[in-house]
Write an enzyme that holds these catalytic residues in place. Structure first.
Site, PDB file in Angstrom:
ATOM      1  N   LYS A  55      -2.928   0.620  -9.596  1.00 36.25           N
ATOM      2  CA  LYS A  55      -3.779  -0.091  -8.653  1.00 36.25           C
ATOM      3  C   LYS A  55      -5.180   0.493  -8.735  1.00 36.25           C
ATOM      4  CE  LYS A  55      -4.785  -0.959  -3.801  1.00 36.25           C
ATOM      5  NZ  LYS A  55      -4.665  -0.434  -2.424  1.00 36.25           N
TER       6      LYS A  55
ATOM      7  N   TYR B 281      -7.005   6.641  -7.580  1.00 38.65           N
ATOM      8  CA  TYR B 281      -8.203   6.604  -6.748  1.00 38.65           C
ATOM      9  C   TYR B 281      -9.133   7.771  -7.063  1.00 38.65           C
ATOM     10  CZ  TYR B 281      -6.145   3.154  -3.499  1.00 38.65           C
ATOM     11  OH  TYR B 281      -5.615   2.038  -2.927  1.00 38.65           O
TER      12      TYR B 281
END
Length: 305
Positions: free
Chosen positions: A208, A174
């Site tokens: 992810k 992220y």
């Protein structure tokens, strides 16, 4: 031979060629071919939002505040795995052990402090994951944060432990922090493409990511001149992840089922290995969520990996 006997799916040539230890290979096979769509793609149900976002995420659908709701959904919907922290795993997993594969999240944070110097400290270990029967661990890395150096050192120990125990490593990669915000923001192609490459460079097995947007304001060159459509942007970050498998985030709840399914098709066509759907599933009434998951399965069945 019994004609009713189910023969397990064979792993793809790409999976077979990955340089994995026997433990990692066995656990990844269970996730990719032993559960979920069972064709090399991944459909993961995350439940880390209570820590990361607070209780308000459950307000729109009060039954979802009980973790048994998500475990039952993971079992009934045929998810590849459920991803959550150690407290939920220890208190709720026992009744689902062996039925619902576990990705144990090792670190996290609340959203009470700002993200200008975001960091995500460890609160569990790879050894905990082995003890709980997990098939992978999850680690959140805030790429570009001023605290990035601390996270790199912390991640290095997690990676070593994963190799020692034969545990696959899923990186929530992220982009966060003041420097990222100054260079266009967290969901630009620049930020998400960099996050994909970081996952590959640091040794993650799966990453992810979020779908990159089309903003080019303030992003560094040459990204400021890349006028690509969504399909090209998603495919670009998948390429940047190399031999690290990519899961795209399902994002916030969308009441339009058709839009959710189009998103799945879009991600799979881009070359991703799958999707991580949380709020888009467990904020729906149970039967509606199971029905939507089955439609997701139908799409992923067309995209073996």
């Amino acid at each position: 031979m019994n004609q009713n006997l189910q023969v397990p799916s064979q792993a793809s040539e790409k999976f077979s060629s990955l340089p994995l230890s026997q433990g990692k290979r066995a656990r990844l096979w269970r996730l990719l071919y032993g559960s979920g769509p069972k064709n090399g793609s991944l459909l993961v149900l995350p439940l880390d939002q209570g820590l990361e976002h607070g209780p308000t995420d459950f307000f729109p659908h009060p039954p979802a505040v009980d973790p048994d709701y998500q475990f039952e959904l993971a079992a009934a919907g045929g998810f590849s795995a459920i991803a959550l922290g150690i407290g939920l795993a220890e208190k709720y997993m026992s009744g689902y052990a062996g039925r619902v594969p576990l990705i144990l999240k090792l670190n996290g944070k609340t959203n009470i402090p700002g993200d200008a110097e975001a960091t995500s400290p460890l609160f569990a270990s790879v050894e905990d994951a082995v003890r709980l029967g997990a098939d992978a661990v999850g680690y959140t890395m805030y790429v570009g944060s001023p605290r990035q150096h601390d996270e790199f050192r912390q991640f290095e120990q997690v990676r070593r432990d994963c190799e020692r125990y034969g545990m696959p490593l899923v990186l929530w990669s992220y982009p966060r922090g003041s420097a990222v915000n100054a260079k266009g923001g967290t969901n630009t192609l620049y930020a998400q493409d960099y996050a994909a490459r970081v996952a590959l460079e640091l040794g993650a097995d799966i990453v992810k990511l979020h779908e990159p947007n089309d903003s080019v304001a303030n992003v560094p060159a040459p990204y400021d001149t890349l006028m690509e459509d969504s399909a090209a942007r998603c495919a670009r970050v998948v390429r940047s992840a190399g031999r690290t498998m990519v899961l795209f985030s399902g994002g916030e709840k969308n009441d339009d089922n058709a839009a959710v399914l189009r998103k799945v098709e879009h991600y799979m066509q881009s070359g991703a290995n799958g999707v991580m759907f949380g709020r888009n599933m467990w904020l729906r009434p149970f039967d509606q969520a199971v029905n939507l998951v089955r439609q997701v399965h139908d799409i992923m069945a067309k995209h073996p990996r």
